[in-house]
Design a protein around this motif. Sequence first.
Motif, PDB file in Angstrom:
ATOM      1  N   ILE A   1       0.843  -1.189   0.000  1.00 26.73           N
ATOM      2  CA  ILE A   1       0.000   0.000   0.000  1.00 26.73           C
ATOM      3  C   ILE A   1       0.884   1.247   0.000  1.00 26.73           C
ATOM      4  CG2 ILE A   1      -1.793   1.265   1.241  1.00 26.73           C
ATOM      5  CD1 ILE A   1      -2.676  -1.418   0.051  1.00 26.73           C
ATOM      6  N   SER A   2       0.582   2.180  -0.870  1.00 25.19           N
ATOM      7  CA  SER A   2       1.354   3.417  -0.973  1.00 25.19           C
ATOM      8  C   SER A   2       0.943   4.387   0.131  1.00 25.19           C
ATOM      9  CB  SER A   2       1.121   4.072  -2.344  1.00 25.19           C
ATOM     10  OG  SER A   2       1.613   5.392  -2.355  1.00 25.19           O
ATOM     11  N   ARG A   3       1.875   4.695   1.034  1.00 33.10           N
ATOM     12  CA  ARG A   3       1.575   5.645   2.089  1.00 33.10           C
ATOM     13  C   ARG A   3       1.296   7.040   1.504  1.00 33.10           C
ATOM     14  NH1 ARG A   3       1.436   5.939   7.670  1.00 33.10           N
ATOM     15  NH2 ARG A   3       0.935   3.756   7.316  1.00 33.10           N
ATOM     16  N   LYS A   4       1.956   7.357   0.413  1.00 27.64           N
ATOM     17  CA  LYS A   4       1.716   8.651  -0.238  1.00 27.64           C
ATOM     18  C   LYS A   4       0.263   8.752  -0.717  1.00 27.64           C
ATOM     19  CE  LYS A   4       3.198  11.607  -4.075  1.00 27.64           C
ATOM     20  NZ  LYS A   4       4.082  11.718  -5.271  1.00 27.64           N
ATOM     21  N   LYS A   5      -0.226   7.703  -1.368  1.00 27.56           N
ATOM     22  CA  LYS A   5      -1.612   7.707  -1.849  1.00 27.56           C
ATOM     23  C   LYS A   5      -2.588   7.748  -0.677  1.00 27.56           C
ATOM     24  CE  LYS A   5      -0.796   5.221  -6.198  1.00 27.56           C
ATOM     25  NZ  LYS A   5      -1.079   3.976  -6.962  1.00 27.56           N
ATOM     26  N   GLU A   6      -2.262   7.027   0.400  1.00 21.40           N
ATOM     27  CA  GLU A   6      -3.108   7.053   1.601  1.00 21.40           C
ATOM     28  C   GLU A   6      -3.197   8.471   2.172  1.00 21.40           C
ATOM     29  OE1 GLU A   6      -3.538   3.370   4.476  1.00 21.40           O
ATOM     30  OE2 GLU A   6      -1.444   3.930   4.235  1.00 21.40           O
ATOM     31  N   ASN A   7      -2.063   9.117   2.269  1.00 27.21           N
ATOM     32  CA  ASN A   7      -2.026  10.477   2.821  1.00 27.21           C
ATOM     33  C   ASN A   7      -2.795  11.460   1.944  1.00 27.21           C
ATOM     34  OD1 ASN A   7      -0.517   9.912   5.140  1.00 27.21           O
ATOM     35  ND2 ASN A   7       1.437  10.140   4.066  1.00 27.21           N
ATOM     36  N   GLU A   8      -2.666  11.305   0.629  1.00 23.97           N
ATOM     37  CA  GLU A   8      -3.375  12.198  -0.290  1.00 23.97           C
ATOM     38  C   GLU A   8      -4.885  12.016  -0.169  1.00 23.97           C
ATOM     39  OE1 GLU A   8      -1.766  11.261  -4.100  1.00 23.97           O
ATOM     40  OE2 GLU A   8       0.037  12.498  -3.834  1.00 23.97           O
ATOM     41  N   LEU A   9      -5.324  10.762  -0.065  1.00 22.51           N
ATOM     42  CA  LEU A   9      -6.751  10.489   0.085  1.00 22.51           C
ATOM     43  C   LEU A   9      -7.277  11.058   1.404  1.00 22.51           C
ATOM     44  CD1 LEU A   9      -9.394   9.106  -0.778  1.00 22.51           C
ATOM     45  CD2 LEU A   9      -8.537   7.004   0.282  1.00 22.51           C
ATOM     46  N   ALA A  10      -6.539  10.827   2.491  1.00 19.51           N
ATOM     47  CA  ALA A  10      -6.966  11.328   3.799  1.00 19.51           C
ATOM     48  C   ALA A  10      -7.033  12.851   3.809  1.00 19.51           C
ATOM     49  CB  ALA A  10      -6.013  10.832   4.885  1.00 19.51           C
ATOM     50  N   LYS A  11      -6.028  13.496   3.227  1.00 13.19           N
ATOM     51  CA  LYS A  11      -6.012  14.960   3.163  1.00 13.19           C
ATOM     52  C   LYS A  11      -7.216  15.479   2.384  1.00 13.19           C
ATOM     53  CE  LYS A  11      -3.242  18.889   1.561  1.00 13.19           C
ATOM     54  NZ  LYS A  11      -2.030  19.324   0.803  1.00 13.19           N
ATOM     55  N   ASN A  12      -7.524  14.810   1.283  1.00 15.36           N
ATOM     56  CA  ASN A  12      -8.654  15.223   0.453  1.00 15.36           C
ATOM     57  C   ASN A  12      -9.970  15.114   1.209  1.00 15.36           C
ATOM     58  OD1 ASN A  12     -10.890  14.078  -1.742  1.00 15.36           O
ATOM     59  ND2 ASN A  12      -9.681  15.790  -2.496  1.00 15.36           N
ATOM     60  N   VAL A  13     -10.168  14.012   1.940  1.00 15.79           N
ATOM     61  CA  VAL A  13     -11.406  13.821   2.708  1.00 15.79           C
ATOM     62  C   VAL A  13     -11.507  14.854   3.824  1.00 15.79           C
ATOM     63  CG1 VAL A  13     -12.595  12.274   4.316  1.00 15.79           C
ATOM     64  CG2 VAL A  13     -11.675  11.379   2.161  1.00 15.79           C
ATOM     65  N   ILE A  14     -10.405  15.075   4.544  1.00 14.84           N
ATOM     66  CA  ILE A  14     -10.401  16.035   5.654  1.00 14.84           C
ATOM     67  C   ILE A  14     -10.750  17.430   5.160  1.00 14.84           C
ATOM     68  CG2 ILE A  14      -8.901  17.220   7.306  1.00 14.84           C
ATOM     69  CD1 ILE A  14      -7.466  14.471   7.656  1.00 14.84           C
TER      70      ILE A  14
END
Length: 302
Positions: free
Chosen positions: A172-185
């Motif tokens: 799992i890409s931590r970068k993609k996870e962070n981008e998704l979380a930032k977008n939702v927040i």
Amino acid sequence: IFISHKLEEIFQLADVITVFRNGKKVAYSEIKDVDSNWVIKQMTGRELDQNERFYSTKVSDEVLLEVNNLTGEKFTNVSFKLKKGEILGFSGLVGAGRSEVMQAIFGYLPVYEGSVKLDGADGKLGDTNYSVKNGFIYLPEERKKQGILPVLSIRDNISVSVLDNLKSGISISRKKENELAKNVIETYDVKTPGADKEIQFLSGGNQQKVIIGRAMACKPKLLVFDEPTKGIDVGTKTEIYRLMKKLAEEEGIGIIMISSEMEEIKKCSNRVIAMYEGKIAGEFDEYTEQQAILGAIIGVNS
């Protein structure tokens, strides 16, 4: 000491009222000297229009969900249709079968008889994975028990439903996870110091926003909100209502809202289906008087 988000209860029971906002005492008064608008302003720090309506103004003629003669353990012969862009309210007393119907359609509970069509195709009952992959997401009433993974971070709670989209090679890409979380927040205005914070420490309203953001990451066609504002303050309730309206109007998502609060049902629904003892007791449009809906949910024929 009586603690409640429900203002009608406060005004029925209390002699004096103390209001907290963001962890601080902001107001105190004898109940006879104030009204609900005063309390709401103290709770939220702003004026709210109590007459604002949130039903969708862009309901399509296209049927998204068609349920025919569905029977399960706690409901019998339930049939209804949901259109794209519509907010359909399900009203009834606790135990009337509202949640059980939706959980059965979603695949969580068994169906004895009947059929379901989702977006024109025959639905596969008894399979929650099939429902999610075909755009049907159920947001449960018991948010803390069934909606979140409490000891995990906001980021982990968001990414858990779309892990296939976050892969980089075999991991799992931590970068993609962070981008998704930032977008939702950012998109859903989640109040948090960061995506690493454990979700259990957010308020109920902010937990609900994370759950909605996670659902939207799955590209849903249909969302079921089961008691969407349970345990949420009046200001955040309005945010949730506006969000549902936006999803219906701008994304064309069909929304089913299960609620025990008659005011909520009336504020948000294009149509209301009332259930009584596991059966549909009536269907009403947005102009129906509250008394008629109440009569149906308690089994009184008007």
